[in-house]
Design an enzyme around this catalytic site. Sequence first.
Site, PDB file in Angstrom:
ATOM      1  CG  ASP A 172      40.011  48.525  44.341  1.00  0.00           C
ATOM      2  OD1 ASP A 172      39.165  48.697  43.439  1.00  0.00           O
ATOM      3  OD2 ASP A 172      40.695  47.493  44.436  1.00  0.00           O
ATOM      4  CG  HIS A 216      40.192  47.610  40.480  1.00  0.00           C
ATOM      5  ND1 HIS A 216      39.199  47.114  41.276  1.00  0.00           N
ATOM      6  CD2 HIS A 216      40.530  46.590  39.642  1.00  0.00           C
ATOM      7  CE1 HIS A 216      38.952  45.850  40.972  1.00  0.00           C
ATOM      8  NE2 HIS A 216      39.752  45.513  39.970  1.00  0.00           N
ATOM      9  CD  GLU A 238      38.850  41.850  39.177  1.00  0.00           C
ATOM     10  OE1 GLU A 238      38.121  40.875  39.379  1.00  0.00           O
ATOM     11  OE2 GLU A 238      39.029  42.749  40.026  1.00  0.00           O
TER      12      GLU A 238
HETATM   13  C1  ACM Z   1      42.295  40.390  42.286  1.00  0.00           C
HETATM   14  O1  ACM Z   1      41.874  39.610  43.139  1.00  0.00           O
HETATM   15  N1  ACM Z   1      41.461  41.120  41.564  1.00  0.00           N
HETATM   16  C2  ACM Z   1      43.714  40.551  42.053  1.00  0.00           C
END
Ligand code: ACM
Length: 555
Positions: free
Chosen positions: A203, A285, A349
């Site tokens: 991430d 991410h 996201e």
């Molecule tokens: C998430 O909680 N962004 C998958």
Amino acid sequence: MERLVANLLLAASVTTAAASEHSPAIIPAPKKMELREGTFQLAPGTRICVDSASRKTGETLAERLRKSTGYPLKINAGNSASSCPKGAILLTTNNASATLGAEGYELTVAADSAVIRAPEQAGLFYGSQTLLQLLPPEIYSSNVVGGAKWQIPCVHIEDRPRFKWRGMLLDVSRHFFNKQEIERLLDEMALHKLNTFHWHMVDDQGWRIEIKKYPGLVKIGAWRKESPLAAPQTNHLRAAWLAPLAFGPDGRYGGFYTQNDIREVVAYAAARHIAIIPEIEMPGHSVAALAAYPQYSCTGGPFRTDVKAGVNHGIYCAGNEGTYEFLQNVLSEVFQLFPAKYIHIGGDEVPTDEWQHCPKDQAVIRRERLKDARQLESYFIRRMEKFINAHGKTLIGWSEIREGGLAESAVVMDWIGGAVEAATNGHDVVMTPLSDCYLDHYQSKKQVVEPRAIGGYLPLRKIFSFEPIPETLPPQFASHILGAQGNLWTEYVESFPHVEYMAFPRLAALAEITWSPKSPREWDDFTRRLQIHARLLGRLGSNYRRASVEDPDAE
Ligand code: ACM
């Protein structure tokens, strides 16, 4: 009726300690259980008989039993029911009913024998977990316990899980947890009959998996200046166990797993019938990767892994052919390490603003006649899907991978919707909705008595009440719901005891909803069993949340 008898006995177990020693408190509850008269007595001379295929499973059970009883419990190999001596425990795949499936088992305890029968080793392993839970919880102690009565009530159990996917996600990027801690979590999962560990390895705040071709990923991407929670939080619970430990000798915060570490963890999990699904996030991410390899971004960087929780600026450039080559090389090494059928590539996201301003991305949008950046994301995911499928694997992505068109063979992990649409279109789905399955959310409305968390509110009762099959899904598509999992994101979870605090007992509830039949599912029955189950967790030294056991209805 059988359930009624069991419930009456369970009720009795609350009032007398002696009764609780012998009253089944199995979590997750078995599909079918009939309590019978009498008990089986474990003794120093008790044999564990196994057929040749089941030797390892028998040895695992024996080891657990030896630790707390101190009994030698010898293994008799090559046995069938007829050649196993009286008073023994028998594990066998012979004459097991195929209707039990790949994970089911039958357990019959009589005064002079305990027999676990299952078509596959996973079933024998789960039957062993049930047998252990029929003993006093002290059986989970790592030292010999004197004075305990090692008795198992006579019982007949037929058990198999409701769902194939019974999982947990642990985010090891926002905070790092070492190999020993991951193995401990796998032990805790196994006793709850959970079978899927979703390892969120990448991430913005850290890249945790060694990739030989790109050493910078861990040399640069695995470290940041400090844990952002190192400063004391005065308005929430503080406890010594909340402190982060993963500081390097130079004071930087982070860590990573070598490929050898990963091989060991994968083998450790396999011995417990747990599949590990790695998640390599893309295209968003991705700050930690881009901190080391900024040439795969739109802007060229610079990027720093000291990103605050909830801030996400890192996205790979989808208009750069080098990005695809880089990610495919990374995945090729990942495939070598993880035998599981699935690979999770994130896809949640995705901040597409940089794509809007990047001439290379805009050129792909024109060339491929895409409508917008959302369709560019879909184009990106489909390219990765082709590569993944060509290696015999199946792609999993978060809800957002549907936007702009869902890749043909993708599995959707629903956190903010999409399950019904995906399943009706023939896609498999794993349920992990933000409202019911997020283990990073608060466990109490009184936030100041809790360690600081990201927000939300997920009390034990809420996760216990979650039904994985969406109400609006036409029944003919229900088999596309593979199961459910609890997600533990760790922006605010700094230490392993804190992981355990967030996970237990909520994961016990998740185990019950993914393993046990939908009906009966009774809160009072579950919380009664939890009283005994908590003693088991205590014996293991797990830092479960006591308040959820002592007063499960408290808000
Ligand atoms: C998430 O909680 N962004 C998958």
